[in-house]
Design an enzyme around this catalytic site. Structure first.
Site, PDB file in Angstrom:
ATOM      1  N   GLU A  78       0.732  -1.250  -0.035  1.00  0.00           N
ATOM      2  CA  GLU A  78      -0.041  -0.162  -0.088  1.00  0.00           C
ATOM      3  C   GLU A  78       1.038   1.424   0.113  1.00  0.00           C
ATOM      4  O   GLU A  78       0.417   2.056  -0.618  1.00  0.00           O
ATOM      5  CB  GLU A  78      -1.005   0.014   1.246  1.00  0.00           C
ATOM      6  CG  GLU A  78      -1.990  -0.938   1.025  1.00  0.00           C
ATOM      7  CD  GLU A  78      -2.940  -0.866   2.277  1.00  0.00           C
ATOM      8  OE1 GLU A  78      -2.647  -0.626   3.435  1.00  0.00           O
ATOM      9  OE2 GLU A  78      -4.059  -1.575   2.289  1.00  0.00           O
ATOM     10  N   GLU A 318      -6.760  19.852  36.862  1.00  0.00           N
ATOM     11  CA  GLU A 318      -7.761  20.925  36.719  1.00  0.00           C
ATOM     12  C   GLU A 318      -6.934  22.232  36.414  1.00  0.00           C
ATOM     13  O   GLU A 318      -7.492  23.208  35.694  1.00  0.00           O
ATOM     14  CB  GLU A 318      -8.289  20.896  38.119  1.00  0.00           C
ATOM     15  CG  GLU A 318      -9.383  19.881  38.337  1.00  0.00           C
ATOM     16  CD  GLU A 318      -9.964  20.273  39.806  1.00  0.00           C
ATOM     17  OE1 GLU A 318     -11.145  19.550  39.643  1.00  0.00           O
ATOM     18  OE2 GLU A 318      -9.370  20.997  40.692  1.00  0.00           O
TER      19      GLU A 318
END
Length: 584
Positions: A78, A318
């Protein structure tokens, strides 16, 4: 020995001989396969587009050529050699250099489906010739064919397909090479044609799935002839270093328990744990409501670690690293120099960037690269959005076990809801922790005051008393708790006001006591003076009475003498016999 006995002995020897394996060099895969892929046998690597088949097979070749001294051949149907070289350069693989050293052969076979017409017998003889030349040119020990469907894209006769696939696999075995053949996954089969998995000795399935808008790659060993292997699904990570696979079943409870102690960074907190701090390699949970100071305690721990010249890895979910550094400067902790020296590393991401298993793989990889002695996860409760409570607990259990095996001291912060102490965390891992610190707010009047409780600390004597938790310009300060007359915990301004009131009341009570003492002294002195006066009067009266008694006694003596004298005088008138003379 008879011929039948010889055959039986040969069969037993073949059964008892262990299957020889070739290490892949891919982190985690060798552990799952029990040592690598079957030596001299073909392995089928199947999966959908984008799951990592080409990358895994190329890494198998490169690590074999570079680390194991086993040259390899990569035959692609490919991508051409230029595309392969460019694509893998982004992952740090210099394929041109390896090819120049004759450790690798890149071969591209162009097959256009529009040019293929099914007519007569179909065979792979041409492929065998080309592949054989490539193998012999460098003495290759490893081979990759990527992807097999291209060879049969124009064929519909399954009998011929099965026959040629068997012939291909037998030919690879005859060459003695360890081969990987990649294949696209079918709708309801492992491969598009559903044939390859039956003739391969080892079949590995790669999966790229999206759950809850989060993509995760997973690996499963479907079969492995002649060998035990992991049978579960395992997450794997693709990054600049290649592929990392985390076997989720490999964690155990056989880690060594250290007796070494490390400071928490807060002297008074160390005192609460016998003056020595946490155990090395233990897991620590700091839970509390928002704003109670969980990150501040984590910053103290990180600062103490880098002060001991230990590396610390901070996983922030956070806040960004710059925000954490800025905020900690407000309490006198500057983490910036440690970051610049490289002893403190922040990994700040949103937890929703990937799934639970991918976070687990990422943390493993970060620990492997940075090799920290201390890890901080702030906060761990953000994982709750990525799965059920059971899934989160299972992931954290494996993570804690991993830290323990590496003798890494880990501190987890956990957000709890509500303003009162709780006996469980949102992610339910408090039972897994060796030490548990609980922080909470108490509303006194118009202000919040923080308090700390050492809920548990396994294996050491520790304080069971609460401490007032203060954030000052010099960091965290712990004070003895103050309980007001009502039984409520007081702190801050309320505590200072009540202490001032009690000091004033104590002063007034002291003054009142002193006044009463002086009054009592005056009464005592007055009483003593009165007693002295009465004593003097008594002595005067006693003297008078003594004189009167003496005078009375004197008079009584005089009277008695007078009576005797008078009696004598009367007796002088008597005769010799003592009788009175009668008058004539």
């Amino acid at each position: 020995m008879r011929r039948n006995d010889i055959r039986k002995t040969a069969r037993r020897s073949r059964r008892s001989a262990p299957l020889r394996k070739v290490p892949t060099g891919i982190r985690g895969l060798d552990e799952l396969t029990g040592g690598g892929l079957p030596q001299g046998r073909p392995t089928l690597l199947c999966g959908s587009a984008g799951c990592g088949k080409t990358l895994m097979s190329m890494e198998f070749l490169v690590r074999g050529a570079v680390d194991a001294g086993e040259p390899g051949v990569f035959m692609s149907f490919e991508e051409n050699t230029g595309e392969l070289t460019t694509n893998f350069a982004s992952l740090g693989y210099d394929l041109k250099a390896i090819v120049a050293q004759k450790k690798l052969v890149l071969s591209f076979v162009h097959i256009d489906r529009s040019e293929i017409a099914e007519a007569g017998e179909y065979d792979l003889e041409g492929l065998f010739i080309r592949l054989g030349r490539a193998i012999d040119s460098i003495g290759a020990k490893r081979v990759v064919l990527d992807t097999i469907e291209a060879l049969f894209s124009g064929m519909s006769n399954t009998a011929i397909l099965r026959s040629e696939l068997r012939r291909l696999f037998r030919w690879l075995k005859a060459k003695g090479v360890t081969a990987i053949i990649t294949a696209e996954r079918g709708d309801n089969t492992l491969t598009r044609f559903g044939l390859e998995e039956y003739v391969a000795d080892c079949v590995i399935l790669l999966d790229h799935r999206v759950e809850g808008q989060m993509a995760t790659r997973r690996l499963r060993i479907v079969k492995y002839r002649g060998s035990t292997h992991g049978t579960s699904e395992y997450p794997f990570l693709i990054d600049a270093g290649g592929i990392s696979i985390l076997p989720i079943t490999s964690m155990g409870l056989e880690c060594e328990a250290s007796t070494e102690r490390v400071s928490s960074g807060v002297p008074r907190l160390d005192v609460m744990m016998g003056g020595k701090g946490y155990y090395r390699g233990s897991s620590v949970l700091v839970s509390g409501t928002a704003g109670t100071g969980k990150t501040s305690l984590a910053a103290h721990f990180a600062h103490a670690a880098v002060a001991r010249h230990e590396r610390c890895l901070w996983l922030a979910f956070e806040e960004s690293s710059s925000q954490i550094i800025r905020n900690m400067r407000s309490i006198g902790i500057d983490l910036g120099p440690a970051v610049r020296r490289g002893t403190l590393r922040f990994h700040a991401v949103r937890p929703t960037i990937c799934g639970l298993e991918m976070h687990l793989v990422t943390i493993h990889k970060l620990v492997s690269q940075f090799k920290p002695r201390v890890v901080i996860i702030d906060p761990v409760t953000n994982f709750a959005a990525l799965g059920s409570e059971g899934e989160v607990k299972a992931m954290l259990t494996r993570l804690i076990d991993f830290f323990k095996t590496q003798q890494i001291t880990a501190l987890f912060t956990s957000l709890t809801l509500g303003g009162t102490p709780v006996d469980a965390t949102d992610v339910g891992v408090s039972s897994l922790m060796d030490s548990w610190l609980l922080l909470w707010d108490v509303l006194n009047g118009a202000e919040h005051n923080r308090f700390l409780q050492l809920v548990k600390s396994r294996g050491m004597a520790h304080s069971n008393q609460l401490r007032e938790f203060l954030l000052t310009d010099d960091g965290v300060e712990l004070r003895d708790v103050y309980v007001g007359p009502s039984g409520l915990l007081l702190g801050g301004g309320s505590r200072e006001a009540l202490e001032a009131l009690e000091k004033a009341q104590t002063l007034l009570r002291g003054q009142e006591t002193e006044r009463k003492g002086r009054e009592l002294g005056r009464k005592r002195r007055a009483m003593e003076a009165q007693i002295a006066s009465l004593h003097a009067e008594f002595e005067v009266e006693q003297a008078k009475a003594a004189r009167a008694i003496g005078q009375a006694q004197t008079r009584a003596g005089v009277l008695a003498g007078d009576r005797v004298q008078m009696a004598r005088q009367r007796q002088s008138d008597a005769g010799p016999s003592g009788t009175r003379r009668r008058p004539k």
